[in-house]
Each structure stands twice: as C-alpha cells, then as structure tokens.
Design a protein around this motif. Sequence first.
Motif, PDB file in Angstrom:
ATOM      1  N   TYR A  10       9.081 -40.595  17.243  1.00  7.68           N
ATOM      2  CA  TYR A  10      10.451 -41.052  16.987  1.00  7.68           C
ATOM      3  C   TYR A  10      11.070 -41.551  18.300  1.00  7.68           C
ATOM      4  O   TYR A  10      10.933 -40.904  19.343  1.00  7.68           O
ATOM      5  CB  TYR A  10      11.313 -39.917  16.413  1.00  7.68           C
ATOM      6  N   ILE A  39      16.111 -40.981  14.044  1.00 11.40           N
ATOM      7  CA  ILE A  39      15.355 -40.500  12.890  1.00 11.40           C
ATOM      8  C   ILE A  39      15.552 -41.484  11.741  1.00 11.40           C
ATOM      9  O   ILE A  39      16.645 -41.581  11.195  1.00 11.40           O
ATOM     10  CB  ILE A  39      15.809 -39.081  12.487  1.00 11.40           C
ATOM     11  N   ARG A  40      14.523 -42.223  11.437  1.00 13.42           N
ATOM     12  CA  ARG A  40      14.580 -43.234  10.381  1.00 13.42           C
ATOM     13  C   ARG A  40      15.830 -44.109  10.506  1.00 13.42           C
ATOM     14  O   ARG A  40      16.615 -44.257   9.571  1.00 13.42           O
ATOM     15  CB  ARG A  40      14.490 -42.581   9.010  1.00 13.42           C
ATOM     16  N   GLY A  41      16.020 -44.646  11.699  1.00 11.27           N
ATOM     17  CA  GLY A  41      17.104 -45.590  11.925  1.00 11.27           C
ATOM     18  C   GLY A  41      18.430 -44.957  12.294  1.00 11.27           C
ATOM     19  O   GLY A  41      19.364 -45.653  12.681  1.00 11.27           O
ATOM     20  N   SER A  65      15.111 -37.742   1.532  1.00 12.77           N
ATOM     21  CA  SER A  65      13.808 -37.322   2.016  1.00 12.77           C
ATOM     22  C   SER A  65      13.696 -35.806   1.965  1.00 12.77           C
ATOM     23  O   SER A  65      14.697 -35.096   1.989  1.00 12.77           O
ATOM     24  CB  SER A  65      13.583 -37.811   3.453  1.00 12.77           C
ATOM     25  N   GLU A  69      11.622 -32.846   4.008  1.00 13.92           N
ATOM     26  CA  GLU A  69      10.780 -32.604   5.174  1.00 13.92           C
ATOM     27  C   GLU A  69      10.187 -31.213   5.091  1.00 13.92           C
ATOM     28  O   GLU A  69      10.895 -30.231   4.912  1.00 13.92           O
ATOM     29  CB  GLU A  69      11.606 -32.704   6.467  1.00 13.92           C
ATOM     30  N   GLU A 116       9.533 -39.390   1.555  1.00 14.89           N
ATOM     31  CA  GLU A 116      10.704 -40.015   0.952  1.00 14.89           C
ATOM     32  C   GLU A 116      10.775 -39.664  -0.525  1.00 14.89           C
ATOM     33  O   GLU A 116       9.755 -39.460  -1.185  1.00 14.89           O
ATOM     34  CB  GLU A 116      10.639 -41.534   1.128  1.00 14.89           C
TER      35      GLU A 116
END
Lengths: 378, 129
Positions: free
Chosen positions: A300, A345-347, B58, B60, B67
């Motif tokens: 990341y 984290i994811r954008g 999502s 985790e 997702e």
Amino acid sequence: MSLRRTPLHALHRELGGRLVPFAGWEMPVQFGGVVSEHMAVRRQAGLFDVSHMGELRVSGPEALPLLQRLTPNDVSRLVPGRAQYSALTTDSGGFVDDIIVYRRGEESFLVVTNAANTARDLAWIRERGGTAAECVEDLSDETALLALQGPRAQAILQTLTDLDLTTVRYYRFAEGEVAGVPGTVARMGYTGEDGFEIMVPADRAEELARRLLEAGSPEGLVPTGLGARDTLRLEAKMALHGNDIDEDHSVEEADLGWIVKPDKGEFIGRDVLVAQRENGVTRKLVGFELRDRGVPRHGYPIVVNGEPFGEVTSGGHAPFLKKSLGLAYLPADACEPGQAFEVVIRGRPVPAEVAPTPFYVRPGKKKKKKKRAAAAAV
Amino acid sequence: MTPDDLYYSKEHEWLRLEADGSATIGITDHAQQELGDIVYVELPDPDTALEADEVMGSVESVKAVSEIFCPVAGTVTEVNGSLEDAPEVVNSDPYGDGWLIRLRLDDPGSVAATMLSAGDYDKHVASEE
C-alpha cells in the motif's frame, strides 16, 4: 513447477492444515485459524514446521574467514554452542538474505537461510567466496526444522529431553536427543516469545512432531501455520526478507545496524555501511500504527507530508495487540514515534503514526536499549 | 448447510427477501471460511445507491482483503453497525447476526431472475474447488 513438500506434509494434512503455495513450497497457512494460533503462541505454545528453510554446513579451515567476508556480524565472537543473527550483504550493504549463523566447533558452522533464498544464497556464496566456497554443503533436503514457540515451550520440551534447557540461553544451542531423535536445540524464534528451533534429520521429523504435540497438548500446544508466524513476527517487528528487507535496502536502513561490526575487518558492503553509520541514512525502517479504521497491507502506498514515499513493507491486523500495524521505510527526519503520515488504502488516505517498536514485548522481557551511541563509537 | 430460503451470487454473497420487499445481504459461510478470521468490515453509507455487481464494501481477514459486490441494484437503508466492534460475528453467524446491509430494491423481480438457488450455489462452490 511442482511445489516442494516438507517431511511433515502428511501430518499437516492429517491435522487439517490448509496448504498453500509459499516460496515454492506447499506449506500450511493455518490449522485452527490464524487468530487462535497466534493467541496460543502468546499464551501457551505453538509448533511450526519451518523445514522449508535452508541449512548450509560450512566447515574446515576456510569456514571462518569465508563467513567473515560474507557477513557483517563478527563470527569470530561466536564460541561453539552460540548462534548469531546476521546477513549475506551486497556491495551496497543490502540483503541477499538474512541468516542465522551457528558455531558448532572451531571450524564447523551452520547457516540457516530463508526458503525462498537458499538456492540464490548458495550461488552468491560460490560467486563471492571463490574456492573457499567449496567448504559449503547444502543440507537442506536432509534437514527438518521445527519451531516450538510460546511461554510453555521450555516446559513441554524439557519432558522429552535430557538436555538441561535452562542452560540453553537465548541464541545458544545444544546438541542431543529430543524424544529419542538426535538434533540441535536452539533457543530462538520468530514470534517474540520464548521458544526453540529444533533441527533434526528429515526422516525423523514426523516422529518428533507427533511426540511434541502429544506431550504439549495438555499444556495447550497447537500446530501453527505460516499465517500466525507472519502476524507474530510483525507484532515483534522482526523483518521478513522479500518484504521489509531486500537488496535495495541496506542493513543500516533496515534498523539492523547492530549486526554490523566494522571493526572485525573487511566484508562485503562494509564501506557503504560504515559511511551510512557515520553520515546517517536517508530512510529508515520503522513501525507504525494506523490511527483510523482499516488494515494496512504490503504494497500500500505511503504519503509523507503530502508526497508519496514508498510502500508499506509489511502490515496487518495484530491479533494480540488488536491494532492495525505495519512497517515501512520513512524519511530519516520523519522516523520519531508520533510522526504522522498516511497510508493509502484502496485510494483513501488513512492517518498513521510512527510507533515505538517492537510493538509487542513479552512479559518479563526488558525492552532493549539501543546501543547506537556505543556502536558508533567503535 | 446452505440455507435454502436465500438467494446467492457467484461472488459468495447471500440475499434474503424480506416481507416488506427489502433485502438483507451478507456473505456466505463458504466465503467466511475461505477468508478466515475477519478483523474489519467496510460498508457503504446509508442512502447509497448501488448498481448490480457494484463494489459495496470490503471484508478484511487477517490474511486478505476481499471486496463485496452488491448482487442487485438498490438503495442502502441500513448497515450492520455492530460489526464495527465485532467483525468476527461474520465468521460465527454469517447468515444471522453477521448480516452486512439492508437494501431497498430497485426491482425485486431481478433477484430470482439473476441470483442462484442454494442448490445451484453449492454446485458453483464445488466447481470452484
């Protein structure tokens, strides 16, 4: 390419291990579940199969000078029966691998390497060691390695051996029988707990593992997989080669300068490492804690003062500390605990903060004071 | 094992049609087993409009992030806020207290038309292994 199997493969299956590819091997990532295994190691004990790791025997009159040239730590300081954490360094002070060097006798050593690197380490040693490398023999196929880790490890192991384990202190080892199986018992590990790594002939490994599990189950011993090994070592801030340390990051940058002993004489990467110690490094491996919800993971992106600065090298949810933790290289002037930065984290940029490490210190163990001032004076 | 009063997606979500025409959505027992110990669940805000197959959040686990896809179009009316402090409930009770969101469906008829029955979902899982 087919995956390699350790001598405990059948036992892993029998115990319900979930087997996954890892560094070219088929290894159990978990048995009962990563979190329960992690907690078992923190509270009682866990048994890991780390037979995928490599073992190299280095022996003869050339052994000591060869290891002194290839590694930054001072092998001459080892007396037989002791081991040291070290590395195979590149010319720029990076890591070909991180290793453990055991001294078994005046001219007899054992080097334990990472599974993914064993072949490359051997090639490196032959390339850089010249004819002296003829004293290196790969014992990996015939050797199994079990790690018994956790506060109950010593009590469990003592029931199966005549070796007096109280005399086997940290980073020392003894040779003898465990459950009738001849081997080497070293007090060390990759979990932040007390524990032992036991090296035995591959064809006796399953027998030993069964005896250990049988003797240990009343004490809470469970089989543990690579998933828990990774979360445990992260809490203890132990570096993983390929993630946190590699050829592109030096030993000093990895905050492992304590294994560099420049006064021992010449070794590969010495000039760079000495210069970095004297002049400082531009980036350093630090531990961090996420300040908001989410899980930081390897790869990341990191943002420091609005600028991208590398990636998370290791990260995850720490089961015992119940925090989202990670490791990353940060600019040397942004490494103090409390320093704020962001993990993307994811954008989404999520606030993080440099944290004191190791994140986890087991009860009764004192946090080591950094000896950097003393080391720099040498 | 797979409850036969629910609908399923190939991405391992389940959907329950409620009496008022809304839907409750979660992940399947198979999905939670594959993920392992779940440590964090990220869900959409209420009133979010979601398309079919759009990423809605999502899940985790210690090992991985996965997702979650919204299997049919609709608008989020409620999210399971208790998962914020107890994400592990998705492991222990995936079809019950581990539900993720409630959705007001754009077209309730699309559920039966596009999603799998329990039997077909089991076959799908078997074919993936």
